[in-house]
Scaffold this active site. Structure first.
Site, mmCIF file in Angstrom:
data_model
loop_
_atom_site.group_PDB
_atom_site.id
_atom_site.type_symbol
_atom_site.label_atom_id
_atom_site.label_comp_id
_atom_site.label_asym_id
_atom_site.label_seq_id
_atom_site.Cartn_x
_atom_site.Cartn_y
_atom_site.Cartn_z
ATOM 1 N N GLU A 38 31.124 40.122 34.122
ATOM 2 C CA GLU A 38 31.149 39.869 35.564
ATOM 3 C C GLU A 38 30.047 40.662 36.242
ATOM 4 O O GLU A 38 29.417 41.527 35.619
ATOM 5 C CB GLU A 38 32.519 40.262 36.137
ATOM 6 C CG GLU A 38 33.640 39.386 35.620
ATOM 7 C CD GLU A 38 34.946 39.615 36.346
ATOM 8 O OE1 GLU A 38 35.181 40.728 36.807
ATOM 9 O OE2 GLU A 38 35.718 38.657 36.453
ATOM 10 N N ARG A 55 33.382 48.752 44.762
ATOM 11 C CA ARG A 55 34.183 48.598 43.547
ATOM 12 C C ARG A 55 33.512 47.645 42.568
ATOM 13 O O ARG A 55 33.085 46.553 42.931
ATOM 14 C CB ARG A 55 35.547 48.032 43.926
ATOM 15 C CG ARG A 55 36.436 47.729 42.763
ATOM 16 C CD ARG A 55 37.681 47.030 43.248
ATOM 17 N NE ARG A 55 37.397 45.677 43.643
ATOM 18 C CZ ARG A 55 37.935 44.590 43.066
ATOM 19 N NH1 ARG A 55 38.772 44.721 42.059
ATOM 20 N NH2 ARG A 55 37.653 43.384 43.491
ATOM 21 N N HIS A 105 38.201 41.436 50.756
ATOM 22 C CA HIS A 105 38.795 41.283 49.432
ATOM 23 C C HIS A 105 39.538 42.519 48.944
ATOM 24 O O HIS A 105 40.668 42.430 48.489
ATOM 25 C CB HIS A 105 37.678 40.944 48.451
ATOM 26 C CG HIS A 105 38.150 40.652 47.072
ATOM 27 N ND1 HIS A 105 39.144 39.742 46.816
ATOM 28 C CD2 HIS A 105 37.768 41.140 45.865
ATOM 29 C CE1 HIS A 105 39.349 39.675 45.511
ATOM 30 N NE2 HIS A 105 38.533 40.529 44.918
ATOM 31 N N HIS A 154 34.427 39.875 49.188
ATOM 32 C CA HIS A 154 34.099 39.095 47.992
ATOM 33 C C HIS A 154 33.090 38.037 48.394
ATOM 34 O O HIS A 154 33.282 37.349 49.400
ATOM 35 C CB HIS A 154 35.350 38.437 47.403
ATOM 36 C CG HIS A 154 35.126 37.954 46.013
ATOM 37 N ND1 HIS A 154 34.370 36.845 45.731
ATOM 38 C CD2 HIS A 154 35.515 38.451 44.818
ATOM 39 C CE1 HIS A 154 34.323 36.677 44.426
ATOM 40 N NE2 HIS A 154 35.007 37.645 43.845
ATOM 41 N N ARG A 162 28.653 43.089 44.142
ATOM 42 C CA ARG A 162 29.259 42.265 45.192
ATOM 43 C C ARG A 162 28.667 42.495 46.580
ATOM 44 O O ARG A 162 28.490 41.549 47.333
ATOM 45 C CB ARG A 162 30.746 42.593 45.282
ATOM 46 C CG ARG A 162 31.495 42.019 44.147
ATOM 47 C CD ARG A 162 32.944 42.319 44.249
ATOM 48 N NE ARG A 162 33.573 41.592 43.147
ATOM 49 C CZ ARG A 162 34.841 41.649 42.857
ATOM 50 N NH1 ARG A 162 35.647 42.378 43.574
ATOM 51 N NH2 ARG A 162 35.320 40.962 41.854
HETATM 52 C C1 LIG Z 1 42.449 36.736 44.942
HETATM 53 C C2 LIG Z 1 42.269 38.066 44.291
HETATM 54 C C3 LIG Z 1 41.693 38.165 43.031
HETATM 55 C C4 LIG Z 1 41.513 39.407 42.426
HETATM 56 N N1 LIG Z 1 40.996 39.469 41.166
HETATM 57 C C5 LIG Z 1 40.942 40.679 40.534
HETATM 58 C C6 LIG Z 1 40.525 40.754 39.177
HETATM 59 O O1 LIG Z 1 40.245 39.763 38.545
HETATM 60 N N2 LIG Z 1 40.476 41.987 38.603
HETATM 61 C C7 LIG Z 1 40.802 43.141 39.271
HETATM 62 O O2 LIG Z 1 40.736 44.234 38.697
HETATM 63 N N3 LIG Z 1 41.218 43.071 40.554
HETATM 64 C C8 LIG Z 1 41.305 41.879 41.193
HETATM 65 N N4 LIG Z 1 41.744 41.826 42.476
HETATM 66 C C9 LIG Z 1 42.187 43.062 43.134
HETATM 67 C C10 LIG Z 1 43.533 43.477 42.566
HETATM 68 O O3 LIG Z 1 44.347 42.344 42.419
HETATM 69 C C11 LIG Z 1 44.242 44.477 43.455
HETATM 70 O O4 LIG Z 1 43.390 45.502 43.829
HETATM 71 C C12 LIG Z 1 45.419 45.101 42.721
HETATM 72 O O5 LIG Z 1 46.226 44.089 42.207
HETATM 73 C C13 LIG Z 1 46.224 45.994 43.630
HETATM 74 O O6 LIG Z 1 47.408 46.327 42.978
HETATM 75 P P1 LIG Z 1 48.489 47.211 43.709
HETATM 76 O O7 LIG Z 1 49.620 47.364 42.778
HETATM 77 O O8 LIG Z 1 47.846 48.435 44.236
HETATM 78 O O9 LIG Z 1 48.891 46.349 45.003
HETATM 79 P P2 LIG Z 1 49.546 44.893 45.092
HETATM 80 O O10 LIG Z 1 49.457 44.181 43.832
HETATM 81 O O11 LIG Z 1 49.000 44.233 46.293
HETATM 82 O O12 LIG Z 1 51.079 45.229 45.340
HETATM 83 C C14 LIG Z 1 51.502 45.759 46.570
HETATM 84 C C15 LIG Z 1 53.013 45.715 46.627
HETATM 85 O O13 LIG Z 1 53.461 46.467 47.752
HETATM 86 C C16 LIG Z 1 54.407 45.717 48.483
HETATM 87 N N5 LIG Z 1 54.398 46.174 49.872
HETATM 88 C C17 LIG Z 1 53.363 46.224 50.745
HETATM 89 N N6 LIG Z 1 53.778 46.725 51.926
HETATM 90 C C18 LIG Z 1 55.094 47.006 51.788
HETATM 91 C C19 LIG Z 1 56.093 47.521 52.652
HETATM 92 N N7 LIG Z 1 55.860 47.853 53.926
HETATM 93 N N8 LIG Z 1 57.341 47.668 52.168
HETATM 94 C C20 LIG Z 1 57.643 47.324 50.892
HETATM 95 N N9 LIG Z 1 56.748 46.806 50.037
HETATM 96 C C21 LIG Z 1 55.484 46.661 50.481
HETATM 97 C C22 LIG Z 1 53.961 44.276 48.284
HETATM 98 O O14 LIG Z 1 54.996 43.398 48.599
HETATM 99 C C23 LIG Z 1 53.582 44.311 46.806
HETATM 100 O O15 LIG Z 1 54.727 44.219 46.004
HETATM 101 C C24 LIG Z 1 41.913 40.583 43.100
HETATM 102 C C25 LIG Z 1 42.500 40.495 44.364
HETATM 103 C C26 LIG Z 1 42.695 39.253 44.958
HETATM 104 C C27 LIG Z 1 43.337 39.181 46.302
#
Ligand SMILES: Cc1cc2nc3c(=O)[nH]c(=O)nc-3n(C[C@H](O)[C@H](O)[C@H](O)COP(=O)(O)OP(=O)(O)OC[C@H]3O[C@@H](n4cnc5c(N)ncnc54)[C@H](O)[C@@H]3O)c2cc1C
Length: 540
Positions: free
Chosen positions: A133, A391, A356, A249, A295
């Site tokens: 990538e 990132r 993003h 993005h 990016r």
């Molecule tokens: C379309 C897309 C494609 C992507 N592709 C990639 C990729 O290929 N590779 C990569 O490394 N990264 C990618 N990313 C980025 C990556 O997905 C995220 O940075 C990562 O998943 C974040 O994980 P997390 O566990 O920190 O948060 P999240 O996975 O967003 O989880 C957050 C959690 O917190 C909960 N939450 C939020 N606020 C509250 C609240 N007030 N009370 C209770 N619960 C709450 C939500 O409901 C959720 O369960 C992508 C992102 C997107 C949007």
């Protein structure tokens, strides 16, 4: 740079009477069920009781939307030193080299653990398949279901977590605020449509609430990404930093009426070409790495090319690629485009940038400790020092895994050493002088649309002092009458959180008078070596 000081309008978003709200006691409370939250949950000692609270369905997280994959060194020609060097190059002088080294070194083990939890990654000739990538010097991104990596990883993690009797998964449970007593985090005030408010008292709390993409009109993020975690951590006294760094993005599907689907970097990795509305391949005018430039470079190039051609988007061209490869590697993107009458083996894909990934967030140390005792954090809600000012693709799921396990183990160890104490602690709470109870008078959707447009216009890919000042004045104006209200539903609390975080982002963007990584100042187009430091924001 000296820290900025901002006073949040109020400590808690709602008033409460501890005699009239149920109390629950647990060892470890985890807020958020994305990759970071669930990896943390699985790292806690099984003898301890864990509550994982998530505001929507378990399937709703940025993690579940991830497409491209997870970066890790598996290719014999690749080296962790190369992965570290690529991460540091993308981070534009702002990465913490120790954190980078730690994360990339752990990557293969964390990915193998996912396989152990039941994740099925795509294979090629009996080996784990790797793609390349933007910004990566080697093929090192593992992926699943072609371009739906997050869906498969989260399926496996959710199933695995459900099997653990020591972990209670609470969906549809919105965390309104963290509870603090004498400066230490003691759990959270949560709300659920069936039970109303509950105090969850925890020996240790882990914040894993993800990002802030929904602050912007154009975004790849699902509805949950409303910056709740950054806001509640800040109100609880935690330091946040790097808030000026929102990654855009470059290639988000731009079709009126479609939600903004991301067209993964992997499409360019496999040979996709960017063309402007005249069919000209333009990336050569901006960067020698062409479509595989980092990016920030590609996002800026697209923005400028759109301005030059007076056209609302550019186009991604994969028509020259093997049809079978497209079907195998990009089934999800192909399907989405077909719904809008586009056959990507023949038609160009209209794209433009969108918000993003939130690089900034709660400051954490190498083990995931925030600056508030008993409060840990992992994933997109944090600033760990891994990403610097930009990132590198596929490093964020990895960050969620590495810091998820560290925060889980750290919280577990701390909770294990503490005796049970089933006592509610006194909470210091001064309601704002004027609390309006009637939230129905406000059109929250209209306010959110206005905030989204303001952020896109003045705090987007290109920024200037003039635009940032206008944005701050506008957001502060909205916050003056939204902030003191008492809402009874998540939509209101989310808006209050976004208004607070918007102000933190704007203030940090104003303070960084240079262009670095994803932060582009049209009035300060150069990078200033003196400013290669974090902008930290504190509430006291
Ligand atoms: C379309 C897309 C494609 C992507 N592709 C990639 C990729 O290929 N590779 C990569 O490394 N990264 C990618 N990313 C980025 C990556 O997905 C995220 O940075 C990562 O998943 C974040 O994980 P997390 O566990 O920190 O948060 P999240 O996975 O967003 O989880 C957050 C959690 O917190 C909960 N939450 C939020 N606020 C509250 C609240 N007030 N009370 C209770 N619960 C709450 C939500 O409901 C959720 O369960 C992508 C992102 C997107 C949007």
């Amino acid at each position: 740079m000296p820290p900025l000081h901002v006073s949040p309008k109020r400590r808690y978003l709602v008033r409460f009477d501890p005699k009239r709200i149920p109390h629950l006691f647990t060892d470890v409370l985890i807020i958020g069920a994305g990759i970071a939250g669930l990896r943390a949950a699985l790292a806690v000692d099984r003898k301890l009781q864990v509550v994982v609270a998530t505001k929507g369905q378990l399937s709703q997280s940025n993690s579940a939307y991830a497409q491209g994959g997870i970066a890790g060194v598996f290719d014999p020609l690749d080296r962790t030193a190369y992965h570290a060097a690529d991460t540091i190059a993308a981070g534009k002088g702002m990465c913490d080299a120790e954190v980078v080294e730690m994360v990339v070194r752990e990557a293969p083990e964390r990915i193998r653990e996912l396989i152990g939890f039941g994740t099925v990654f795509d294979q090629s000739d009996g080996e784990i398949a790797l793609t390349q990538e933007g910004g990566h010097s080697h093929r090192r991104v593992v992926h699943a279901l072609g371009d739906a990596t997050g869906k498969e990883v989260m399926r496996a993690l959710i199933e695995r977590t459900r099997h653990e009797t020591s972990i209670d998964l609470w969906d549809n449970t919105f965390t309104i605020d963290l509870l603090t007593h004498e400066g230490e985090c003691r759990g959270a005030l949560v709300w659920n449509p069936h039970h109303g408010k509950t105090f969850v008292w925890a020996k240790q709390t882990i914040l894993a609430t993800g990002g802030a993409g929904r602050l912007y009109r154009e975004t790849t993020n699902p509805d949950i990404a409303t910056a709740d975690g950054q806001a509640m951590a800040f109100r609880a006294g935690a330091e946040v930093r790097d808030m000026e760094f929102m990654q855009f993005h470059p290639t988000v599907l731009y079709i009126a009426g479609s939600s903004r689907h991301l067209i993964s970097e992997a499409v360019r990795g496999e040979g996709g070409i960017l063309r402007d509305s005249h069919g000209v391949r333009f990336m050569g005018d901006y960067d020698p790495a062409l479509e595989l430039a980092p990016r920030d470079v590609v996002s800026r190039a697209i923005t400028r090319q759109m301005a030059l051609t007076h056209h609302h988007c550019v186009y991604l061209d994969v028509t020259h690629l093997d049809k079978r490869l497209i079907a195998e590697r990009f089934p999800h993107i192909s399907k989405v485009c077909v719904e809008f009458g586009l056959d990507i083996t023949r038609d160009l894909i209209p794209v433009r940038p969108g918000a993003h990934y939130m690089i900034g967030g709660a400051t954490i140390d190498h083990d995931g400790r925030t600056t508030v005792p008993r409060l840990w954090a992992a994933g997109e809600v944090t600033s760990s020092g891994l990403h610097g000012a930009n990132r590198l693709a596929s490093n964020s799921l990895l960050e969620g895994l590495v810091f998820g396990i560290r925060a889980g183990q750290g919280a577990s160890e701390a909770a294990r050493g503490e005796a049970d104490q089933f006592t509610a602690l006194p909470l210091h709470f001064e309601p704002p002088p004027m609390v309006h109870d009637r939230d129905e008078q406000l059109n929250l959707e209209d306010l959110l649309n206005s905030l989204n447009s303001e952020m896109w216009r003045n705090v987007g890919i290109e920024r200037s002092a003039e635009g940032l000042e206008a944005a701050l004045a506008q957001v502060e104006f909205w916050d003056r009458y939204v902030g003191p209200r008492e809402f009874s539903q998540p939509k209101g609390w989310e808006l209050q959180n976004m208004l607070l975080v918007a102000q933190l982002m704007i203030r940090a963007a104003m303070a960084r008078t240079e262009t670095r990584g994803v932060h582009t100042r049209t009035d300060f187009p150069e990078t200033d070596p003196q400013q290669a430091r974090h902008i930290c924001i504190r509430s006291n």
